[in-house]
Design a protein around this motif. Sequence first.
Motif, PDB file in Angstrom:
ATOM      1  N   ILE A 120      -4.794   9.399  -2.736  1.00  0.00           N
ATOM      2  CA  ILE A 120      -6.178   8.994  -2.477  1.00  0.00           C
ATOM      3  C   ILE A 120      -7.099   9.480  -3.594  1.00  0.00           C
ATOM      4  O   ILE A 120      -7.979   8.744  -4.066  1.00  0.00           O
ATOM      5  CB  ILE A 120      -6.640   9.528  -1.106  1.00  0.00           C
ATOM      6  CG1 ILE A 120      -5.859   8.832   0.019  1.00  0.00           C
ATOM      7  CG2 ILE A 120      -8.134   9.302  -0.919  1.00  0.00           C
ATOM      8  CD1 ILE A 120      -6.089   9.430   1.380  1.00  0.00           C
ATOM      9  N   VAL A 121      -6.903  10.724  -4.016  1.00  0.00           N
ATOM     10  CA  VAL A 121      -7.706  11.252  -5.124  1.00  0.00           C
ATOM     11  C   VAL A 121      -7.501  10.406  -6.378  1.00  0.00           C
ATOM     12  O   VAL A 121      -8.451  10.096  -7.110  1.00  0.00           O
ATOM     13  CB  VAL A 121      -7.339  12.727  -5.396  1.00  0.00           C
ATOM     14  CG1 VAL A 121      -8.024  13.223  -6.670  1.00  0.00           C
ATOM     15  CG2 VAL A 121      -7.717  13.593  -4.218  1.00  0.00           C
ATOM     16  N   THR A 122      -6.266   9.987  -6.626  1.00  0.00           N
ATOM     17  CA  THR A 122      -5.947   9.186  -7.812  1.00  0.00           C
ATOM     18  C   THR A 122      -6.642   7.831  -7.786  1.00  0.00           C
ATOM     19  O   THR A 122      -7.238   7.396  -8.789  1.00  0.00           O
ATOM     20  CB  THR A 122      -4.425   8.978  -7.933  1.00  0.00           C
ATOM     21  OG1 THR A 122      -3.783  10.245  -8.012  1.00  0.00           O
ATOM     22  CG2 THR A 122      -4.086   8.165  -9.168  1.00  0.00           C
ATOM     23  N   ILE A 123      -6.583   7.157  -6.626  1.00  0.00           N
ATOM     24  CA  ILE A 123      -7.195   5.822  -6.563  1.00  0.00           C
ATOM     25  C   ILE A 123      -8.725   5.907  -6.607  1.00  0.00           C
ATOM     26  O   ILE A 123      -9.379   4.976  -7.100  1.00  0.00           O
ATOM     27  CB  ILE A 123      -6.734   5.048  -5.311  1.00  0.00           C
ATOM     28  CG1 ILE A 123      -7.183   5.746  -4.013  1.00  0.00           C
ATOM     29  CG2 ILE A 123      -5.228   4.864  -5.311  1.00  0.00           C
ATOM     30  CD1 ILE A 123      -6.840   4.979  -2.763  1.00  0.00           C
ATOM     31  N   ILE A 124      -9.271   6.997  -6.134  1.00  0.00           N
ATOM     32  CA  ILE A 124     -10.723   7.182  -6.264  1.00  0.00           C
ATOM     33  C   ILE A 124     -11.102   7.342  -7.728  1.00  0.00           C
ATOM     34  O   ILE A 124     -12.104   6.781  -8.205  1.00  0.00           O
ATOM     35  CB  ILE A 124     -11.194   8.394  -5.439  1.00  0.00           C
ATOM     36  CG1 ILE A 124     -11.069   8.100  -3.932  1.00  0.00           C
ATOM     37  CG2 ILE A 124     -12.641   8.758  -5.775  1.00  0.00           C
ATOM     38  CD1 ILE A 124     -11.409   9.286  -3.048  1.00  0.00           C
ATOM     39  N   GLN A 125     -10.281   8.106  -8.467  1.00  0.00           N
ATOM     40  CA  GLN A 125     -10.538   8.287  -9.893  1.00  0.00           C
ATOM     41  C   GLN A 125     -10.440   6.979 -10.656  1.00  0.00           C
ATOM     42  O   GLN A 125     -11.122   6.781 -11.666  1.00  0.00           O
ATOM     43  CB  GLN A 125      -9.553   9.301 -10.474  1.00  0.00           C
ATOM     44  CG  GLN A 125      -9.777  10.728  -9.997  1.00  0.00           C
ATOM     45  CD  GLN A 125      -8.707  11.676 -10.517  1.00  0.00           C
ATOM     46  OE1 GLN A 125      -7.627  11.254 -10.928  1.00  0.00           O
ATOM     47  NE2 GLN A 125      -9.013  12.976 -10.483  1.00  0.00           N
ATOM     48  N   HIS A 126      -9.587   6.057 -10.171  1.00  0.00           N
ATOM     49  CA  HIS A 126      -9.427   4.770 -10.834  1.00  0.00           C
ATOM     50  C   HIS A 126     -10.442   3.736 -10.334  1.00  0.00           C
ATOM     51  O   HIS A 126     -10.340   2.552 -10.711  1.00  0.00           O
ATOM     52  CB  HIS A 126      -8.012   4.220 -10.607  1.00  0.00           C
ATOM     53  CG  HIS A 126      -6.964   4.935 -11.387  1.00  0.00           C
ATOM     54  ND1 HIS A 126      -5.823   5.445 -10.805  1.00  0.00           N
ATOM     55  CD2 HIS A 126      -6.877   5.243 -12.705  1.00  0.00           C
ATOM     56  CE1 HIS A 126      -5.069   6.024 -11.730  1.00  0.00           C
ATOM     57  NE2 HIS A 126      -5.705   5.913 -12.897  1.00  0.00           N
ATOM     58  N   HIS A 127     -11.382   4.162  -9.499  1.00  0.00           N
ATOM     59  CA  HIS A 127     -12.445   3.281  -8.980  1.00  0.00           C
ATOM     60  C   HIS A 127     -11.857   2.054  -8.283  1.00  0.00           C
ATOM     61  O   HIS A 127     -12.272   0.920  -8.503  1.00  0.00           O
ATOM     62  CB  HIS A 127     -13.372   2.839 -10.116  1.00  0.00           C
ATOM     63  CG  HIS A 127     -13.969   3.983 -10.856  1.00  0.00           C
ATOM     64  ND1 HIS A 127     -14.943   4.797 -10.315  1.00  0.00           N
ATOM     65  CD2 HIS A 127     -13.716   4.478 -12.104  1.00  0.00           C
ATOM     66  CE1 HIS A 127     -15.287   5.738 -11.191  1.00  0.00           C
ATOM     67  NE2 HIS A 127     -14.547   5.573 -12.293  1.00  0.00           N
ATOM     68  N   THR A 128     -10.842   2.316  -7.447  1.00  0.00           N
ATOM     69  CA  THR A 128     -10.235   1.237  -6.669  1.00  0.00           C
ATOM     70  C   THR A 128     -11.227   0.696  -5.659  1.00  0.00           C
ATOM     71  O   THR A 128     -12.203   1.359  -5.286  1.00  0.00           O
ATOM     72  CB  THR A 128      -8.977   1.771  -5.950  1.00  0.00           C
ATOM     73  OG1 THR A 128      -8.107   2.329  -6.931  1.00  0.00           O
ATOM     74  CG2 THR A 128      -8.230   0.670  -5.237  1.00  0.00           C
ATOM     75  N   HIS A 129     -10.937  -0.491  -5.166  1.00  0.00           N
ATOM     76  CA  HIS A 129     -11.829  -1.142  -4.202  1.00  0.00           C
ATOM     77  C   HIS A 129     -12.055  -0.243  -2.987  1.00  0.00           C
ATOM     78  O   HIS A 129     -11.140   0.437  -2.514  1.00  0.00           O
ATOM     79  CB  HIS A 129     -11.232  -2.484  -3.772  1.00  0.00           C
ATOM     80  CG  HIS A 129     -12.205  -3.389  -3.101  1.00  0.00           C
ATOM     81  ND1 HIS A 129     -12.571  -3.267  -1.777  1.00  0.00           N
ATOM     82  CD2 HIS A 129     -12.917  -4.450  -3.602  1.00  0.00           C
ATOM     83  CE1 HIS A 129     -13.443  -4.209  -1.474  1.00  0.00           C
ATOM     84  NE2 HIS A 129     -13.681  -4.942  -2.553  1.00  0.00           N
ATOM     85  N   LEU A 130     -13.268  -0.256  -2.464  1.00  0.00           N
ATOM     86  CA  LEU A 130     -13.642   0.615  -1.351  1.00  0.00           C
ATOM     87  C   LEU A 130     -12.757   0.400  -0.126  1.00  0.00           C
ATOM     88  O   LEU A 130     -12.442   1.345   0.601  1.00  0.00           O
ATOM     89  CB  LEU A 130     -15.113   0.378  -0.981  1.00  0.00           C
ATOM     90  CG  LEU A 130     -15.662   1.243   0.164  1.00  0.00           C
ATOM     91  CD1 LEU A 130     -15.596   2.722  -0.198  1.00  0.00           C
ATOM     92  CD2 LEU A 130     -17.094   0.828   0.505  1.00  0.00           C
ATOM     93  N   THR A 131     -12.313  -0.826   0.113  1.00  0.00           N
ATOM     94  CA  THR A 131     -11.472  -1.119   1.276  1.00  0.00           C
ATOM     95  C   THR A 131     -10.159  -0.351   1.203  1.00  0.00           C
ATOM     96  O   THR A 131      -9.681   0.193   2.211  1.00  0.00           O
ATOM     97  CB  THR A 131     -11.172  -2.625   1.356  1.00  0.00           C
ATOM     98  OG1 THR A 131     -12.394  -3.351   1.348  1.00  0.00           O
ATOM     99  CG2 THR A 131     -10.390  -2.947   2.623  1.00  0.00           C
ATOM    100  N   VAL A 168      -1.901  -5.335  -3.523  1.00  0.00           N
ATOM    101  CA  VAL A 168      -2.529  -6.627  -3.811  1.00  0.00           C
ATOM    102  C   VAL A 168      -3.707  -6.463  -4.773  1.00  0.00           C
ATOM    103  O   VAL A 168      -3.988  -7.354  -5.587  1.00  0.00           O
ATOM    104  CB  VAL A 168      -2.983  -7.304  -2.504  1.00  0.00           C
ATOM    105  CG1 VAL A 168      -3.858  -8.519  -2.786  1.00  0.00           C
ATOM    106  CG2 VAL A 168      -1.773  -7.718  -1.687  1.00  0.00           C
ATOM    107  N   TYR A 169      -4.365  -5.306  -4.719  1.00  0.00           N
ATOM    108  CA  TYR A 169      -5.539  -5.107  -5.586  1.00  0.00           C
ATOM    109  C   TYR A 169      -5.111  -4.579  -6.945  1.00  0.00           C
ATOM    110  O   TYR A 169      -4.385  -3.578  -7.047  1.00  0.00           O
ATOM    111  CB  TYR A 169      -6.508  -4.126  -4.933  1.00  0.00           C
ATOM    112  CG  TYR A 169      -7.791  -3.952  -5.709  1.00  0.00           C
ATOM    113  CD1 TYR A 169      -8.772  -4.944  -5.693  1.00  0.00           C
ATOM    114  CD2 TYR A 169      -8.013  -2.813  -6.489  1.00  0.00           C
ATOM    115  CE1 TYR A 169      -9.949  -4.799  -6.404  1.00  0.00           C
ATOM    116  CE2 TYR A 169      -9.177  -2.658  -7.211  1.00  0.00           C
ATOM    117  CZ  TYR A 169     -10.143  -3.655  -7.171  1.00  0.00           C
ATOM    118  OH  TYR A 169     -11.320  -3.513  -7.893  1.00  0.00           O
ATOM    119  N   ASP A 170      -5.540  -5.247  -8.004  1.00  0.00           N
ATOM    120  CA  ASP A 170      -5.257  -4.846  -9.383  1.00  0.00           C
ATOM    121  C   ASP A 170      -6.439  -4.019  -9.877  1.00  0.00           C
ATOM    122  O   ASP A 170      -7.489  -4.566 -10.235  1.00  0.00           O
ATOM    123  CB  ASP A 170      -5.063  -6.093 -10.258  1.00  0.00           C
ATOM    124  CG  ASP A 170      -4.673  -5.734 -11.693  1.00  0.00           C
ATOM    125  OD1 ASP A 170      -4.684  -4.534 -12.037  1.00  0.00           O
ATOM    126  OD2 ASP A 170      -4.380  -6.662 -12.472  1.00  0.00           O
TER     127      ASP A 170
END
Length: 508
Positions: free
Chosen positions: A205-216, A271-273
């Motif tokens: 979760i910390v990693t995807i937040i750092q990568h500015h992944t979609h909020l969903t 699914v999200y790139d």
Amino acid sequence: MSKNQEQLSPPATWPPAHFAHTGGDLNDSDAERGLYRYEMNMSQQSVDSAFYSASVSRAPSSNVSLLLPTGNGKVDESAKTAHVPEPVVSPFKHRMILFQLWFNTYRKFFAFIVLLNLVGVIMAALDRFSYAENHPGALVLGNILAAILVRNELFGRFLYLIANHGLRGWAPTCVKLAVVSILQHLGGVHSGCALSGTVWLVYNIVTIIQHHTHLTVIVMGILCCTFMIICILSAIPWVRNNHHNIFERYHRFMGWMALAATWSFVILGNVYDYKNRKWRSDAHSLISTQEVWFSIFMTVFIFAPWVTVREVPVEVEIPSSKVAVLKFKRGMQQGLLGRIGRSAALEYHAFGIISEGKNSGYHYMVCGVQGDFTKSLVANPPKAIWTRELKFAGPGHASAMFKRGIRICTGTGIGAALSTCIQSSDQEKTFGPTISNLIYKHIEPERMIIWDTKKRGGRPDTMQLLRDTWHSFGAEVIFITSNKRGNDEMMQGCRAAGLHAFGTLWDF
């Protein structure tokens, strides 16, 4: 686990005059059918073995009974009268024994798995673990899948089947003891992998937040992590021992919610790139990912046992206010435990199964009155009850590996230690005619020694009985079913005397 939750499986080679043949009613269409057929064929390769069983009650008006199941082995009569001296234990050795019993195989598994994963998380944070950078979700789901797998009833039965029939004839005792210890403490793998998976989930979760992944995607990850943390907290020993119903409900339903959130998190995350900041439409990229296949197997292993849930008729015999004896249709292989509950999904409680054999028309559970569930069995006996037809194996099921051993139980542990144990000064008043008839039907008077504390003026020295019986019978292993105090006393005494013993579990 309560003291009802472990049962010894008598080896299939005991003479049919004393124990029913293995095998089963192959017309029964249930979850046990395939296992019955395979284990019936495998049992013909077994070696002769026997178990010396003891039932010890700590109630003031109780007695002790020692019973010798038939087999090729016999007790050394000259040794029966000679007492084995109590070993001298120095304070340092006593502390070492306490530490060894505390740091058992369960905690060794737990510590090894958690430390190994923590090293992986640290290496990933330092950019030294490329697999974790590319597949953090696989490390989450791989750990959780392992946690689920070792708690699956069918997988557990498979491990015991391989161990019993693979080691029975040739393996040295030290190997058998090591295997039993591993099988007994698979809960350490369960808890260690579950906690490690949650740690990896936080890292993910910390990693995807750092990568500015979609909020969903972030929200579903946080939801999944929240459900996992609640599931783990509900399994803390204090909670499950003092608030068992809370543990049952939160651990189960939060686990199911976590599984649903995991599916959403995995699908959305794949699914999200995040590099191009857009959603993919290629379905092939989704089904080819490791995370999806981990999720598929997790779902299968979680819900497979629930396919066998049935509401079955039951007869409840209440011989005393302390015990309820439940009678079910269909014979059962010895050494198994069953889960029963008042509802199909809310809560289940595990008890040892007593049966004359697979060809018998019935099997029984002896439920000692302790908590709300067992009290309700006496106050409001059900006509039908929910159960999983796929039963699971306890550590005592591994007794088939050994040629000679001792089975000792206290109190209503009689339900877990088979019908070869008697306790209380009049066991029929406590357990009723059903269980008493099973005992006397299969155990001749010359194989039964009863210790009546009223007549002998006190309770026995349990460890002296164990030491004497161990040496006179030439036992290889001891299986103990008792409350926590009795279990700790006997485990410490056995370790000090050099006797190989396996105690009661409370982590089912």
